[in-house]
Scaffold this motif. Structure first.
Motif, PDB file in Angstrom:
ATOM      1  N   ARG A 185       8.153 -11.382  28.555  1.00 61.13           N
ATOM      2  CA  ARG A 185       7.043 -11.976  27.794  1.00 61.13           C
ATOM      3  C   ARG A 185       7.311 -13.458  27.530  1.00 61.13           C
ATOM      4  O   ARG A 185       6.442 -14.309  27.678  1.00 61.13           O
ATOM      5  N   ARG A 330      -2.479  -3.725  29.353  1.00 57.22           N
ATOM      6  CA  ARG A 330      -2.353  -2.456  28.618  1.00 57.22           C
ATOM      7  C   ARG A 330      -3.641  -1.651  28.720  1.00 57.22           C
ATOM      8  O   ARG A 330      -3.625  -0.438  28.913  1.00 57.22           O
ATOM      9  N   ARG A 331      -4.767  -2.373  28.614  1.00 58.98           N
ATOM     10  CA  ARG A 331      -6.065  -1.695  28.669  1.00 58.98           C
ATOM     11  C   ARG A 331      -6.270  -1.049  30.046  1.00 58.98           C
ATOM     12  O   ARG A 331      -6.752   0.067  30.146  1.00 58.98           O
ATOM     13  N   LYS A 333      -3.968  -0.040  32.202  1.00 61.92           N
ATOM     14  CA  LYS A 333      -3.103   1.138  32.366  1.00 61.92           C
ATOM     15  C   LYS A 333      -3.656   2.326  31.563  1.00 61.92           C
ATOM     16  O   LYS A 333      -3.668   3.453  32.049  1.00 61.92           O
ATOM     17  N   ALA A 334      -4.112   2.036  30.346  1.00 61.97           N
ATOM     18  CA  ALA A 334      -4.663   3.113  29.505  1.00 61.97           C
ATOM     19  C   ALA A 334      -5.928   3.685  30.161  1.00 61.97           C
ATOM     20  O   ALA A 334      -6.130   4.903  30.174  1.00 61.97           O
ATOM     21  N   ARG A 336      -6.664   3.728  33.373  1.00 64.07           N
ATOM     22  CA  ARG A 336      -6.267   4.539  34.535  1.00 64.07           C
ATOM     23  C   ARG A 336      -5.815   5.925  34.097  1.00 64.07           C
ATOM     24  O   ARG A 336      -6.134   6.926  34.728  1.00 64.07           O
ATOM     25  N   ALA A 337      -5.057   5.948  32.998  1.00 65.73           N
ATOM     26  CA  ALA A 337      -4.569   7.243  32.502  1.00 65.73           C
ATOM     27  C   ALA A 337      -5.745   8.116  32.057  1.00 65.73           C
ATOM     28  O   ALA A 337      -5.814   9.297  32.406  1.00 65.73           O
ATOM     29  N   ARG A 338      -6.674   7.530  31.338  1.00 64.39           N
ATOM     30  CA  ARG A 338      -7.803   8.324  30.811  1.00 64.39           C
ATOM     31  C   ARG A 338      -8.678   8.854  31.946  1.00 64.39           C
ATOM     32  O   ARG A 338      -9.140   9.991  31.900  1.00 64.39           O
ATOM     33  N   ALA A 340      -7.732   9.517  34.955  1.00 67.28           N
ATOM     34  CA  ALA A 340      -7.025  10.548  35.719  1.00 67.28           C
ATOM     35  C   ALA A 340      -6.813  11.834  34.934  1.00 67.28           C
ATOM     36  O   ALA A 340      -6.519  12.881  35.518  1.00 67.28           O
ATOM     37  N   LEU A 341      -6.955  11.743  33.610  1.00 66.33           N
ATOM     38  CA  LEU A 341      -6.745  12.952  32.804  1.00 66.33           C
ATOM     39  C   LEU A 341      -7.854  13.964  33.070  1.00 66.33           C
ATOM     40  O   LEU A 341      -9.005  13.581  33.255  1.00 66.33           O
TER      41      LEU A 341
END
Lengths: 342, 142
Positions: A185, A330-331, A333-334, A336-338, A340-341
């Motif tokens: 960072r 972060r948004r 990645k989140a 993508r996760a949602r 794919a869930l």
């Protein structure tokens, strides 16, 4: 007669064993801590007897030794990541040093022709005069405060000035050793700041105040100003250690005044750590450091006031940009996760 | 004191439950994971998993050599566990896991990684972790 045995007794649940009871102790941990303390003592002794390391190669060597101390006993992959980081870190500095020189010599376009940007002699001096109602802050400060003998404010100004050469590097080394995520960072912000500054050094070469008043250079915008930034630092017994490496790494650029990296570096470190500082008075105190740095730079005739203000603005812009990019990351990645869930 | 948000380790049984729709506790784990993803997005937590366990979930049918190299250098951030950072297992971690008195090698390796990376919060369905001083994530009723 009641007895203690009649009374209901509270038996506290036995505390669950910590991980240390099952996981073998990591013996390299105290070794690392010991080595880092030894390094600190060595660094302080070097500072006392040989001086503050200021040239890029010596600073890089000092950082490298610290990292070896901090990474002893870590996994091979961690060492590999460190190696990649170090290559990126060195590339950043070499690029910075080489690009700085382009402001003097111009930028060669595929060897066909050279673009040289006009030297700014009076532009930023005029901005300063506009901001300070017709006065030159550098001249006013030196006329009022500069004396033949070293005063306490010379010590403050000189020491603050010298921190530029080590302060951000110490922060980087400590972040490297403690949190790779935070190091990434920090370095993203730092490298972007350097990149923007280099671009401006090339397209906007600027005469600094000491040069503007030096009769040898012939600009003669005002009377000659004293240029001895380190005298307060040397006065309290320190020296600056600069080894004459034959690497020709530094293409020192006398007209790299706009923006002031001294001012930018003095802000980037407190700004980075600000979210972790809770007391408001402490936040205010750490933000005083860049203010003292800019005042020192103006007093020591190293920079115009506007150089420092632009440096701060770029630092602010860099933080805004990377904060936004990291939030976006972060948004993403989140998201993508949602998606794919199930 | 860490500068990073607290890490939540998604243990192998939790990863399996999230990815397998026929798992008896799938819905609970998905609900918990959704909440964790929201906390990750708000930068309140970092999600981590032991690299061996995460790789097994990402590539249940094994990896080609190219995939192995790519995964080792930088895990592709795709799919359900895109927000999850792998805690890469080194030889020293495996040796430490083998030296523990824990019978289950998966549990032993996870405990070693928790210890080395300073992880206190664990999302798991395995009761073995209840015996240790860890904060186990309560699973909501789906």
């Amino acid at each position: 007669m009641s007895t203690a045995t009649d009374a209901p007794t509270f038996v506290p649940p036995s505390p669950r064993p910590g991980l240390g009871t099952v996981v073998p102790y990591e013996w390299f941990r105290p070794v690392r801590i010991g080595l880092m303390w030894t390094y600190l003592v060595g660094y302080l002794l070097w500072l006392k007897y040989r001086g503050l390391t200021v040239d890029r190669v010596s600073v890089a060597i000092a950082v490298a030794i610290f990292l070896v101390c901090a990474f002893v006993g870590r996994t091979w992959r961690t060492w590999g990541v460190l190696l990649v980081d170090c290559v990126a870190y060195c590339t950043m500095w070499v690029a910075y040093e080489k690009t700085r020189g382009a402001a003097d010599d111009g930028v060669s376009i595929f060897g066909l022709f050279t673009v040289k940007f006009p030297l700014q002699v009076e532009t930023f001096r005029n901005v300063d005069r506009f901001m300070f109602f017709g006065h030159d802050p550098n001249v006013v400060l030196q006329d009022h405060f500069w004396e033949r003998t070293v005063r306490w404010y010379d010590v403050v100004a000189g020491t603050t000035y010298m921190t530029h050469f080590v302060f951000p590097m110490i922060v980087m080394a400590v972040l490297w050793a403690t949190s790779h995520r935070q190091w990434v960072r920090f370095i993203k912000r730092f490298a972007t700041l350097l990149g923007v500054a280099c671009f401006l050094f090339v397209v906007m070469p600027t005469v600094p105040p000491w040069m503007a008043g030096d009769p040898d250079w012939g600009y003669n915008l005002f009377h000659e100003l004293h240029r001895n930034a380190g005298r307060g630092f040397y006065h309290i017994g320190f020296e600056s250690f600069r080894d004459g490496y034959k690497l020709a790494l530094s293409n020192g650029n006398g007209v790299a005044a706009m923006p002031s990296l001294h001012a930018s570096f003095a802000l980037i470190v407190p700004a980075f750590f600000l979210p972790w500082i809770r007391p408001k008075w402490l936040k205010a105190l750490v933000l005083l450091f860049p203010v003292v740095m800019l005042a020192s730079l103006v007093y020591l005739a190293e920079h115009w006031v506007i150089d420092g203000l632009v440096g701060w603005a770029i630092t602010g812009g860099v933080f805004w940009f990377w904060n936004r990019m990291e939030r976006r990351g972060r948004r993403t990645k989140a998201h993508r996760a949602r998606v794919a869930l199930p | 004191m860490s500068m990073d948000p607290p890490k939540v380790l998604l243990e192998a049984t939790f990863l399996d439950a999230v990815t397998q729709p026929d798992h008896p506790r799938h819905d609970e784990c998905v609900a918990a994971y959704r909440e964790l993803v929201q906390q990750f997005e708000d930068e309140q937590v970092l999600l981590v998993a032991v690299s061996d366990h995460l790789r097994a979930v990402d590539h249940p049918h094994g990896l080609t050599t190219g995939e192995k190299v790519k995964w080792f250098v930088h895990r592709p951030r795709l799919g359900v566990f895109a927000p999850v950072d792998p805690l890469y297992v080194g030889g020293q971690h495996r040796r430490a896991a083998a030296a523990t008195k824990v019978d289950d090698p998966t549990v032993a390796l996870t405990l070693v990684m928790c210890s080395r990376y300073g992880v206190r919060r664990v999302a798991t369905l395995h009761e073995a972790y209840e015996a240790f001083d860890l904060d186990l994530l309560p699973l909501p009723v789906a």
